[in-house]
Motif scaffolding. Structure first.
Motif, PDB file in Angstrom:
ATOM      1  N   ASN A  11       6.820   5.467  33.588  1.00  0.00           N
ATOM      2  CA  ASN A  11       5.538   4.976  34.124  1.00  0.00           C
ATOM      3  C   ASN A  11       4.730   4.340  32.992  1.00  0.00           C
ATOM      4  O   ASN A  11       4.053   5.035  32.228  1.00  0.00           O
ATOM      5  CB  ASN A  11       4.766   6.130  34.775  1.00  0.00           C
ATOM      6  CG  ASN A  11       3.491   5.636  35.447  1.00  0.00           C
ATOM      7  OD1 ASN A  11       3.015   4.521  35.164  1.00  0.00           O
ATOM      8  ND2 ASN A  11       2.938   6.450  36.322  1.00  0.00           N
ATOM      9  N   HIS A  12       4.777   3.023  32.904  1.00  0.00           N
ATOM     10  CA  HIS A  12       4.097   2.338  31.799  1.00  0.00           C
ATOM     11  C   HIS A  12       2.678   1.909  32.137  1.00  0.00           C
ATOM     12  O   HIS A  12       2.043   1.190  31.375  1.00  0.00           O
ATOM     13  CB  HIS A  12       4.965   1.151  31.339  1.00  0.00           C
ATOM     14  CG  HIS A  12       6.304   1.599  30.826  1.00  0.00           C
ATOM     15  ND1 HIS A  12       7.412   0.793  30.773  1.00  0.00           N
ATOM     16  CD2 HIS A  12       6.723   2.812  30.356  1.00  0.00           C
ATOM     17  CE1 HIS A  12       8.447   1.471  30.301  1.00  0.00           C
ATOM     18  NE2 HIS A  12       8.047   2.695  30.052  1.00  0.00           N
ATOM     19  N   ARG A  13       2.175   2.382  33.268  1.00  0.00           N
ATOM     20  CA  ARG A  13       0.738   2.204  33.550  1.00  0.00           C
ATOM     21  C   ARG A  13      -0.077   3.280  32.843  1.00  0.00           C
ATOM     22  O   ARG A  13      -1.284   3.173  32.713  1.00  0.00           O
ATOM     23  CB  ARG A  13       0.482   2.285  35.065  1.00  0.00           C
ATOM     24  CG  ARG A  13       1.109   1.157  35.868  1.00  0.00           C
ATOM     25  CD  ARG A  13       0.810   1.280  37.355  1.00  0.00           C
ATOM     26  NE  ARG A  13       1.315   2.526  37.920  1.00  0.00           N
ATOM     27  CZ  ARG A  13       2.574   2.698  38.338  1.00  0.00           C
ATOM     28  NH1 ARG A  13       3.454   1.709  38.244  1.00  0.00           N
ATOM     29  NH2 ARG A  13       2.949   3.850  38.862  1.00  0.00           N
ATOM     30  N   ILE A  14       0.606   4.325  32.384  1.00  0.00           N
ATOM     31  CA  ILE A  14      -0.079   5.420  31.696  1.00  0.00           C
ATOM     32  C   ILE A  14      -0.498   4.982  30.300  1.00  0.00           C
ATOM     33  O   ILE A  14       0.303   4.484  29.528  1.00  0.00           O
ATOM     34  CB  ILE A  14       0.854   6.663  31.597  1.00  0.00           C
ATOM     35  CG1 ILE A  14       1.140   7.213  32.992  1.00  0.00           C
ATOM     36  CG2 ILE A  14       0.228   7.744  30.713  1.00  0.00           C
ATOM     37  CD1 ILE A  14       2.208   8.306  33.014  1.00  0.00           C
ATOM     38  N   GLY A  15      -1.803   5.200  29.998  1.00  0.00           N
ATOM     39  CA  GLY A  15      -2.299   4.874  28.657  1.00  0.00           C
ATOM     40  C   GLY A  15      -2.786   6.103  27.917  1.00  0.00           C
ATOM     41  O   GLY A  15      -3.098   6.048  26.727  1.00  0.00           O
TER      42      GLY A  15
ATOM     43  N   GLU B  51      -2.320   8.738  37.190  1.00  0.00           N
ATOM     44  CA  GLU B  51      -0.945   8.283  37.377  1.00  0.00           C
ATOM     45  C   GLU B  51      -0.007   9.467  37.604  1.00  0.00           C
ATOM     46  O   GLU B  51       1.032   9.331  38.254  1.00  0.00           O
ATOM     47  CB  GLU B  51      -0.480   7.484  36.157  1.00  0.00           C
ATOM     48  CG  GLU B  51      -1.133   6.111  36.029  1.00  0.00           C
ATOM     49  CD  GLU B  51      -0.725   5.189  37.174  1.00  0.00           C
ATOM     50  OE1 GLU B  51       0.377   5.364  37.725  1.00  0.00           O
ATOM     51  OE2 GLU B  51      -1.524   4.295  37.523  1.00  0.00           O
TER      52      GLU B  51
ATOM     53  N   THR C 176       5.974  11.731  32.690  1.00  0.00           N
ATOM     54  CA  THR C 176       5.525  10.381  32.303  1.00  0.00           C
ATOM     55  C   THR C 176       6.660   9.359  32.251  1.00  0.00           C
ATOM     56  O   THR C 176       6.394   8.168  32.140  1.00  0.00           O
ATOM     57  CB  THR C 176       4.863  10.429  30.912  1.00  0.00           C
ATOM     58  OG1 THR C 176       5.811  10.932  29.969  1.00  0.00           O
ATOM     59  CG2 THR C 176       3.635  11.319  30.939  1.00  0.00           C
TER      60      THR C 176
ATOM     61  N   ALA D 160      -3.342   9.091  32.884  1.00  0.00           N
ATOM     62  CA  ALA D 160      -4.134   8.031  33.509  1.00  0.00           C
ATOM     63  C   ALA D 160      -4.035   6.769  32.651  1.00  0.00           C
ATOM     64  O   ALA D 160      -3.569   6.825  31.509  1.00  0.00           O
ATOM     65  CB  ALA D 160      -5.587   8.473  33.639  1.00  0.00           C
ATOM     66  N   PRO D 161      -4.485   5.622  33.174  1.00  0.00           N
ATOM     67  CA  PRO D 161      -4.468   4.404  32.353  1.00  0.00           C
ATOM     68  C   PRO D 161      -5.349   4.536  31.108  1.00  0.00           C
ATOM     69  O   PRO D 161      -5.048   3.961  30.066  1.00  0.00           O
ATOM     70  CB  PRO D 161      -5.016   3.335  33.302  1.00  0.00           C
ATOM     71  CG  PRO D 161      -4.666   3.841  34.672  1.00  0.00           C
ATOM     72  CD  PRO D 161      -4.820   5.334  34.580  1.00  0.00           C
ATOM     73  N   HIS D 162      -6.459   5.301  31.232  1.00  0.00           N
ATOM     74  CA  HIS D 162      -7.381   5.438  30.092  1.00  0.00           C
ATOM     75  C   HIS D 162      -7.710   6.905  29.842  1.00  0.00           C
ATOM     76  O   HIS D 162      -7.620   7.734  30.741  1.00  0.00           O
ATOM     77  CB  HIS D 162      -8.659   4.647  30.358  1.00  0.00           C
ATOM     78  CG  HIS D 162      -8.405   3.189  30.587  1.00  0.00           C
ATOM     79  ND1 HIS D 162      -8.068   2.322  29.576  1.00  0.00           N
ATOM     80  CD2 HIS D 162      -8.380   2.473  31.731  1.00  0.00           C
ATOM     81  CE1 HIS D 162      -7.864   1.114  30.079  1.00  0.00           C
ATOM     82  NE2 HIS D 162      -8.042   1.167  31.396  1.00  0.00           N
TER      83      HIS D 162
END
Lengths: 152, 83
Positions: free
Chosen positions: A22-26, A74, A19, A98-100
């Motif tokens: 990678n700041h798209r990961i939520g 992601e 991870t 993933a983002p969500h």
């Protein structure tokens, strides 16, 4: 990413590497399979996992690709060990990011369900009555079937 | 053809792998299994119940009607139990 190894799995290091940056990961979902000391009502002192080098990686890569087709991930990771295990030992680590949360949680469950019925590993348990090969479970086939068509 | 055996199939047949040359009339997974059953007593015992034998051709799962040739790597093993 897919990896098959004899060594133990450093969960924290694996997650950090997966991870990092990678700041798209939520959301990150993980599954860790560990060895139990009881199987079919009998106590198990140790277990050996045999696999088919080459095919194992090929099959794990195929299902990881399938998960990435079904969900917008992601990052994803499958680390599966082989060799001799004692109760409590980590056997497999699956992680998805993933983002969500929904995509992460669902794809993580998909990956572990699928690999249990497709990845070429076999468990040999050591019990008081000697060594015995573990039989495949119908419940595992059912768990895989609920995800619909999977790659051959 | 390179044949690989795993788990209890390997133990019952007694070898990890063997190389065979296929007779001309063996061209599918199904006919290969029938032919292997006649190879030795150990093969016959190990392959007595084909419902618990899985086959991979070149490291992908294969079915009875799928083709095989001498150039293939074919693996025989029981239903998998990883995870």
């Amino acid at each position: 990413m897919v990896r098959v190894q004899r060594d133990d799995i450093d969960v924290g290091a694996e997650l950090a590497a997966m991870t990092s940056g990678n700041h798209r990961i939520g959301g990150v979902a993980t599954f860790i399979g560990t060895m139990r000391d009881l199987s079919d009502g009998q106590s198990v002192a140790a277990m050996t996992l045999e696999h088919y080098p080459g095919m194992t990686e090929k099959q794990l890569e195929a299902i990881e690709q399938e998960a990435n087709t079904r969900w917008a991930l992601e990052a994803s990771l499958i680390v599966h060990r082989y060799g001799r295990f004692l109760p409590g030992d980590r056997i497999v680590f699956v992680a998805t990011a993933a983002p969500h949360r929904q995509a992460a949680l669902e794809s993580c469950a998909f990956l572990i369900d699928w690999l249990k019925t497709k990845a070429p590993f076999w468990k040999l348990e050591e019990t008081n009555d000697g060594a015995r090969w573990v039989d495949a479970r119908d419940s595992d086939d059912a768990a895989t079937a609920r995800w619909g068509q999977t790659p051959k | 053809m390179k044949l690989l055996y795993f788990a209890w199939l390997r133990q019952r047949i007694g070898v990890t792998e063997e190389t065979v040359t296929l007779p001309g009339d063996i061209s599918t997974v199904g006919s290969l299994l029938t032919w292997l059953q006649g190879r030795s007593d150990a093969h016959a015992t190990a392959l007595a119940d084909l419902s618990v034998v899985r086959v991979a051709v070149n490291q992908d799962y294969a079915r009875a009607a799928d083709p095989v040739s001498d150039d293939d790597e074919v693996a025989l093993f029981p239903p998998v139990t990883g995870g």
